[in-house]
Design a protein around this motif. Structure first.
Motif, PDB file in Angstrom:
ATOM      1  N   TYR A  29      14.982   1.414  13.670  1.00 36.72           N
ATOM      2  CA  TYR A  29      14.201   2.698  13.061  1.00 36.72           C
ATOM      3  C   TYR A  29      14.190   2.854  11.555  1.00 36.72           C
ATOM      4  N   VAL A  30      13.063   3.157  11.217  1.00 40.08           N
ATOM      5  CA  VAL A  30      12.922   3.085   9.633  1.00 40.08           C
ATOM      6  C   VAL A  30      12.310   4.504   9.333  1.00 40.08           C
ATOM      7  N   GLU A  31      13.035   5.041   8.076  1.00 42.08           N
ATOM      8  CA  GLU A  31      12.059   6.265   7.778  1.00 42.08           C
ATOM      9  C   GLU A  31      11.285   5.580   6.388  1.00 42.08           C
ATOM     10  N   VAL A  32       9.972   5.948   6.645  1.00 41.09           N
ATOM     11  CA  VAL A  32       9.210   5.439   5.677  1.00 41.09           C
ATOM     12  C   VAL A  32       8.373   6.319   4.797  1.00 41.09           C
ATOM     13  N   ASN A  33       8.208   6.456   3.609  1.00 40.09           N
ATOM     14  CA  ASN A  33       7.449   7.364   2.661  1.00 40.09           C
ATOM     15  C   ASN A  33       6.277   6.392   2.237  1.00 40.09           C
ATOM     16  N   GLY A  34       5.065   6.980   2.231  1.00 44.22           N
ATOM     17  CA  GLY A  34       3.935   6.264   1.726  1.00 44.22           C
ATOM     18  C   GLY A  34       2.698   6.898   1.887  1.00 44.22           C
ATOM     19  N   ASP A  35       1.525   5.938   1.728  1.00 40.50           N
ATOM     20  CA  ASP A  35       0.165   6.431   1.625  1.00 40.50           C
ATOM     21  C   ASP A  35      -0.595   5.682   2.678  1.00 40.50           C
ATOM     22  N   ILE A  36      -1.421   6.640   3.509  1.00 38.06           N
ATOM     23  CA  ILE A  36      -2.112   5.860   4.370  1.00 38.06           C
ATOM     24  C   ILE A  36      -3.660   5.584   3.760  1.00 38.06           C
ATOM     25  N   THR A  37      -3.827   4.392   4.082  1.00 38.31           N
ATOM     26  CA  THR A  37      -5.218   3.906   3.413  1.00 38.31           C
ATOM     27  C   THR A  37      -5.712   3.140   4.766  1.00 38.31           C
ATOM     28  N   VAL A  38      -7.251   2.688   4.235  1.00 45.95           N
ATOM     29  CA  VAL A  38      -8.063   1.964   5.142  1.00 45.95           C
ATOM     30  C   VAL A  38      -8.262   0.537   4.625  1.00 45.95           C
ATOM     31  N   PHE A  39      -7.967  -0.481   5.213  1.00 39.99           N
ATOM     32  CA  PHE A  39      -8.190  -1.693   4.547  1.00 39.99           C
ATOM     33  C   PHE A  39      -9.007  -2.658   5.645  1.00 39.99           C
ATOM     34  N   ASN A  40     -10.058  -3.218   5.440  1.00 41.53           N
ATOM     35  CA  ASN A  40     -11.029  -3.932   6.654  1.00 41.53           C
ATOM     36  C   ASN A  40     -11.076  -2.787   7.763  1.00 41.53           C
ATOM     37  N   ASN A  41     -11.517  -1.735   7.678  1.00 35.27           N
ATOM     38  CA  ASN A  41     -11.608  -0.878   8.776  1.00 35.27           C
ATOM     39  C   ASN A  41     -10.549  -0.692   9.565  1.00 35.27           C
ATOM     40  N   GLN A  42      -9.180  -1.084   9.072  1.00 35.97           N
ATOM     41  CA  GLN A  42      -7.724  -0.776   9.790  1.00 35.97           C
ATOM     42  C   GLN A  42      -7.115   0.268   9.105  1.00 35.97           C
ATOM     43  N   LYS A  60       5.186  13.014  13.374  1.00 34.37           N
ATOM     44  CA  LYS A  60       3.481  12.683  13.285  1.00 34.37           C
ATOM     45  C   LYS A  60       3.248  11.229  13.942  1.00 34.37           C
ATOM     46  N   PHE A  61       2.591  11.230  15.116  1.00 35.10           N
ATOM     47  CA  PHE A  61       2.508  10.014  15.720  1.00 35.10           C
ATOM     48  C   PHE A  61       1.291   9.382  15.079  1.00 35.10           C
ATOM     49  N   ILE A  62       1.571   8.030  15.259  1.00 34.48           N
ATOM     50  CA  ILE A  62       0.349   7.159  14.511  1.00 34.48           C
ATOM     51  C   ILE A  62      -0.850   7.344  14.914  1.00 34.48           C
ATOM     52  N   GLU A  63      -1.240   7.639  16.073  1.00 33.95           N
ATOM     53  CA  GLU A  63      -2.571   7.756  16.498  1.00 33.95           C
ATOM     54  C   GLU A  63      -3.082   9.234  15.791  1.00 33.95           C
ATOM     55  N   THR A  64      -2.459  10.003  15.077  1.00 30.83           N
ATOM     56  CA  THR A  64      -2.950  11.298  14.544  1.00 30.83           C
ATOM     57  C   THR A  64      -3.142  10.829  12.903  1.00 30.83           C
ATOM     58  N   LEU A  65      -2.592   9.708  12.466  1.00 35.30           N
ATOM     59  CA  LEU A  65      -2.595   9.534  10.870  1.00 35.30           C
ATOM     60  C   LEU A  65      -3.978   9.586  10.525  1.00 35.30           C
ATOM     61  N   ARG A  66      -4.293   9.815   9.301  1.00 31.56           N
ATOM     62  CA  ARG A  66      -5.600   9.933   8.670  1.00 31.56           C
ATOM     63  C   ARG A  66      -5.659   9.169   7.298  1.00 31.56           C
ATOM     64  N   GLU A  67      -6.818   8.657   6.830  1.00 35.08           N
ATOM     65  CA  GLU A  67      -6.591   8.081   5.513  1.00 35.08           C
ATOM     66  C   GLU A  67      -6.705   9.132   4.343  1.00 35.08           C
ATOM     67  N   GLY A  68      -5.809   8.679   3.457  1.00 33.67           N
ATOM     68  CA  GLY A  68      -5.512   9.509   2.327  1.00 33.67           C
ATOM     69  C   GLY A  68      -4.048  10.490   2.716  1.00 33.67           C
ATOM     70  N   GLU A  69      -3.681  10.610   3.823  1.00 34.13           N
ATOM     71  CA  GLU A  69      -2.190  11.267   3.954  1.00 34.13           C
ATOM     72  C   GLU A  69      -1.070  10.555   3.334  1.00 34.13           C
TER      73      GLU A  69
END
Length: 161
Positions: A65-78, A2-11
């Motif tokens: 290279y790092v495998e990360v698990n976590g949640d996508i949020t938006v902070f200050n419109n980023q 899943k590329f960064i440009e396709t990530l969405r808040e709440g994922e």
């Protein structure tokens, strides 16, 4: 992947990215956290490790290279990733072209052009330096070791993306 440009808040994600930067910072209340910049070929993502000492966070550094698990949020419109788990991944198990901007030009043609340039240099010392950097012992091509040295030098200079 899943590329960064396709990530969405709440994922919630579990993906491998290249760690461009990692440093320790302090919250306003004086608690340490780690600020991480993750990257793939489509962009960068600000990430935070709010509890760096927790069991799910393994040691890794910039350019790993790092495998990360976590949640996508938006902070200050980023977009931002709150990392819950992280572990270093062996670079032999990933395709570097997914993490660094790549050319659509023919690599062999580019290498031939580079070697012609090296051959055209008149200054003995510069020519020796360029030969050491770009030509392997058999005199044929740029080696993977040299390629990665150049990529890392370029990467650390913060010119990438």
């Amino acid at each position: 992947m899943k590329f960064i440009e396709t990530l969405r808040e709440g994922e919630r994600i579990q993906e491998v990215y290249l760690c461009k930067q990692k440093n320790v910072a302090m919250t306003k209340t004086g608690k340490e956290y780690e600020n991480v910049i993750l990257q793939d070929k489509t962009g960068q993502l600000d990430a935070k490790i709010w509890d760096p000492g927790s069991m799910g966070i393994d040691d890794f550094d910039a350019l790993d290279y790092v495998e990360v698990n976590g949640d996508i949020t938006v902070f200050n419109n980023q977009m931002q990733l709150s990392i819950k788990r992280a572990r270093k991944v062996d670079s032999d198990t990933v395709d570097a072209s997914n993490y660094l901007p790549c050319t659509d030009k023919n690599i062999d043609e580019m290498l031939t052009e580079l070697l012609k340039f090296v051959a055209s240099v008149n200054n003995t010392y510069y020519k020796q330096l360029l030969t050491t950097l770009f030509v392997d012992n058999s005199g044929k091509k740029c080696t993977p070791r040299i390629y990665w040295r150049l990529v890392r030098a370029y990467f650390v200079s913060d010119k990438i993306m």
